[in-house]
Write an enzyme that holds these catalytic residues in place. Structure first.
Site, mmCIF file in Angstrom:
data_model
loop_
_atom_site.group_PDB
_atom_site.id
_atom_site.type_symbol
_atom_site.label_atom_id
_atom_site.label_comp_id
_atom_site.label_asym_id
_atom_site.label_seq_id
_atom_site.Cartn_x
_atom_site.Cartn_y
_atom_site.Cartn_z
ATOM 1 N N ARG A 9 11.454 17.120 17.241
ATOM 2 C CA ARG A 9 12.425 15.931 18.324
ATOM 3 C C ARG A 9 12.734 14.482 17.239
ATOM 4 N NH1 ARG A 9 9.317 15.618 23.237
ATOM 5 N NH2 ARG A 9 8.309 14.438 21.912
ATOM 6 N N LYS A 18 15.253 22.852 32.803
ATOM 7 C CA LYS A 18 15.288 21.890 31.253
ATOM 8 C C LYS A 18 14.350 23.365 30.574
ATOM 9 C CE LYS A 18 14.030 17.451 32.327
ATOM 10 N NZ LYS A 18 13.397 16.348 32.659
ATOM 11 N N HIS A 63 20.975 28.033 11.079
ATOM 12 C CA HIS A 63 19.649 28.489 10.090
ATOM 13 C C HIS A 63 19.707 29.010 10.015
ATOM 14 C CE1 HIS A 63 17.825 24.319 11.744
ATOM 15 N NE2 HIS A 63 17.280 24.736 10.802
ATOM 16 N N TYR A 90 21.812 20.649 24.701
ATOM 17 C CA TYR A 90 21.185 21.029 26.077
ATOM 18 C C TYR A 90 21.728 19.986 27.412
ATOM 19 C CZ TYR A 90 16.709 19.347 28.142
ATOM 20 O OH TYR A 90 15.956 18.896 29.067
ATOM 21 N N HIS A 105 0.605 -1.123 0.079
ATOM 22 C CA HIS A 105 0.138 0.126 -0.307
ATOM 23 C C HIS A 105 1.235 1.454 0.244
ATOM 24 C CE1 HIS A 105 -2.777 -2.873 0.686
ATOM 25 N NE2 HIS A 105 -2.313 -3.233 1.704
ATOM 26 N N SER A 123 19.760 26.833 17.326
ATOM 27 C CA SER A 123 19.450 26.577 15.417
ATOM 28 C C SER A 123 18.999 27.196 14.910
ATOM 29 C CB SER A 123 18.800 25.672 16.539
ATOM 30 O OG SER A 123 18.388 24.581 15.391
ATOM 31 N N ASN A 142 14.338 15.977 12.298
ATOM 32 C CA ASN A 142 15.682 15.691 11.470
ATOM 33 C C ASN A 142 16.849 14.788 13.502
ATOM 34 O OD1 ASN A 142 18.873 16.217 11.583
ATOM 35 N ND2 ASN A 142 18.292 17.488 9.926
#
Length: 560
Positions: free
Chosen positions: A431, A458, A473, A446, A140, A469, A434
């Site tokens: 998450r 956190k 970019h 992190y 399928h 990030s 990528n």
């Protein structure tokens, strides 16, 4: 008098009791209704899990563990705690608490349990196929894959007929591809020099470890040597980044060639940091063997991984350093050739979309009159082509190209992404979209921010990851297009972060629908705005007399 009062009280008591009874009945009905809703949702989730398990057992056999065993952890699980890693076959004896090599472990104390709970899980590598590779084994899903092939053929026929009947010649997008890859030989030369620099880092790291070991009797000199090498290492990384971006501007590279140079430079920077960050603590701790205990350091010298492990890591499709990775038994040349042809096919598809949509919509931007209605039509006219660019970019890079390089290197762990398309929150999307880059950000940004900088916060650690990030970019897009136009930073670092917190409690169906709506809308706006800025700078005769002229967008200066 008393009898009348008693009668009134007797009449009031049934009224109060009926009122309380009515409220209790309403409360009971609401509780039952809420319980039924929750119970139906839980039953639906259980049935969905059972259907997924049955489907995987019968159709998606490649989702199972390669050796046919059954594991309590899914083969698609990406991280494990150190205690669980030590229980697996790939564990290192030195990771077993208190050095119990025979596998027997003493009962951990309460302090050790609290310490273990505070430890963040580590990345694990398992021999497994990519998600789409397993899905496409089902007939399928393979039919949907064939439909996309036909869509690509239709795009090709559209371009052929348009070139022949309108332009009088058939170009097949080769002009766009040649223009995008112009000066690629300069990129290749810089790429070779960068690898010489990256290889020199290995021997510099080895030199630091050897000299540090020789100075172990002199603590002050040892600290001075280590701090000096750390400063030189940070300075070299800054220079490496500056040179790659400045050469991109100096050579006047077109967009595709500039993206190749900038992305490859960013990849090498991340790999160098991962190697140093992983091995420096092992040198400081006096580790003598590799993770799999196959090779030890010479007597009297600190352990540094062999150069062959470092060279393999430089080309392996992962940003997480390990001394060894799961390997496949042989190369499937047909599989590798198919993935390479997919990369070429998507490259031609991008050329077709650029010629027939991006250039058609915005090629005259800056010369033509543009009103609000025309602008809206242009933006919505680019929504579907932008969605195709988004999906094909994911497939070309994260599936086709990485699987192609993995097959040639016999790299076993092909989990470069997860099923991000089923996500209903932006947490899950980021998450799963990528996994290669997310693993690096988790392991080396992190965790360090969480453990050493923000001391257990956190939220602060996550926000720092998003900002880094978003900046990277924006740096790649800005220097590739040679403009300051921080739309990517705003959409990713501001809007994207806000959506992470806003969508956490969204229902699954509505959350997934909104995720796809926002992705299509956001990518359409992103590509349209960058295209407008690019053609506005190209078509408008703008002078940059002051430094502020470089900061004001050309789309504004052209019409104001």
């Amino acid at each position: 008098m008393n009898e009348g009062t008693q009668q009134r009280r007797g009449a009031a008591e049934p009224t109060e009791l009926s009122f309380v009874r009515e409220k209790l009945l309403k409360f009971q009905s609401k509780m039952l209704e809420d319980f039924e809703k929750r119970l139906s949702c839980m039953v639906e989730d259980v049935l969905q899990d059972l259907r997924q398990r049955e489907l995987r057992a019968h159709e998606f056999r490649n989702f199972e563990i390669p050796n046919g065993g059954v594991s309590h952890n899914s083969v698609w699980h990406n991280r494990m705690s150190k205690q669980k890693v030590s229980n697996t076959a790939a564990s290192d004896v030195s990771d077993i608490p208190n050095g119990h090599a025979n596998g027997a472990k003493p009962a951990p104390s309460q302090g050790q349990k609290r310490s273990e709970r505070r430890q963040l899980p580590d990345k694990v590598f398992v021999a497994r196929e990519s998600y789409l590779t397993a899905l496409l084994q089902v007939e399928h899903m393979r039919t949907i894959y064939h439909i996309f092939y036909i869509i690509l053929v239709m795009f090709l026929l559209n371009v052929i007929f348009y070139d022949y009947f309108v332009k009088g010649r058939i170009d097949l997008g080769l002009g766009t591809i040649r223009g995008g890859l112009k000066r690629l030989h300069w990129v290749f030369g810089v790429w070779l020099l960068e690898h010489v620099f990256v290889l020199a880092l290995y021997y510099a790291f080895q030199g630091w470890a050897v000299v540090r070991h020789k100075l172990k009797q002199h603590n002050a000199l040892q600290r001075f040597w280590s701090h000096s090498c750390l400063i030189m290492y940070i300075s070299s990384q800054v220079v490496f980044c500056f040179v790659s971006t400045s050469l991109c501007l100096k050579f006047g590279l077109p967009f595709v060639s500039a993206c190749v140079l900038l992305l490859e430079s960013t990849r090498l920077l991340m790999k160098m940091h991962a190697f140093v960050r992983y091995n420096a603590p092992r040198v400081l701790a006096g580790k003598q063997k590799t993770d799999d205990d196959q090779e030890a350091a010479p007597a009297g010298r600190p352990f540094v991984p062999p150069v062959r492990s470092y060279v393999y890591y430089l080309f392996a499709p992962t940003l997480i350093y390990r001394d060894s990775y799961p390997r496949t038994s042989h190369i499937r040349w047909k599989f590798a050739l198919n993935r390479l042809l997919e990369v070429v096919a998507v490259a031609f598809l991008y050329a077709f979309i650029h010629e027939r949509h991006i250039h058609e919509h915005f090629g005259e931007y800056g010369r033509e009159e543009v009103g609000p209605s025309k602008m809206i039509l242009k933006l919505f006219g680019m929504m579907l082509p932008s969605a195709v660019i988004f999906l094909c970019g994911f497939y070309m890079i994260l599936h086709s190209w990485l699987n192609f390089t993995s097959e040639l290197l016999r790299f076993g762990d092909r989990m470069f992404y997860k099923d991000w398309w089923t996500s209903h929150t932006y947490d899950a999307y980021y998450r799963n979209w990528n996994v290669v880059v997310h693993d690096w950000l988790y392991e080396y940004v992190y965790k360090d921010m969480y453990m050493h900088v923000f001391k257990g916060s956190k939220v602060a650690a996550s926000l720092s990851v998003f900002m880094i990030s978003a900046l990277v970019h924006e740096q790649v897009l800005g220097f590739a297009l040679q403009m300051f136009f921080p739309v990517m930073f705003i959409l990713f670092g501001v809007v994207g972060v806000a959506l992470v917190y806003l969508m956490r409690s969204a229902p699954k169906v509505l959350g997934n629908m909104f995720l796809w709506f926002s992705l299509i809308l956001g990518n359409g706006m992103l590509i349209s705005l960058y295209a407008m800025e690019y053609y506005a700078k190209k078509n408008c005769d703008l002078s940059n007399e002051t430094w502020t002229d470089h900061l004001v967008p050309a789309v504004w200066r052209c019409y104001n």
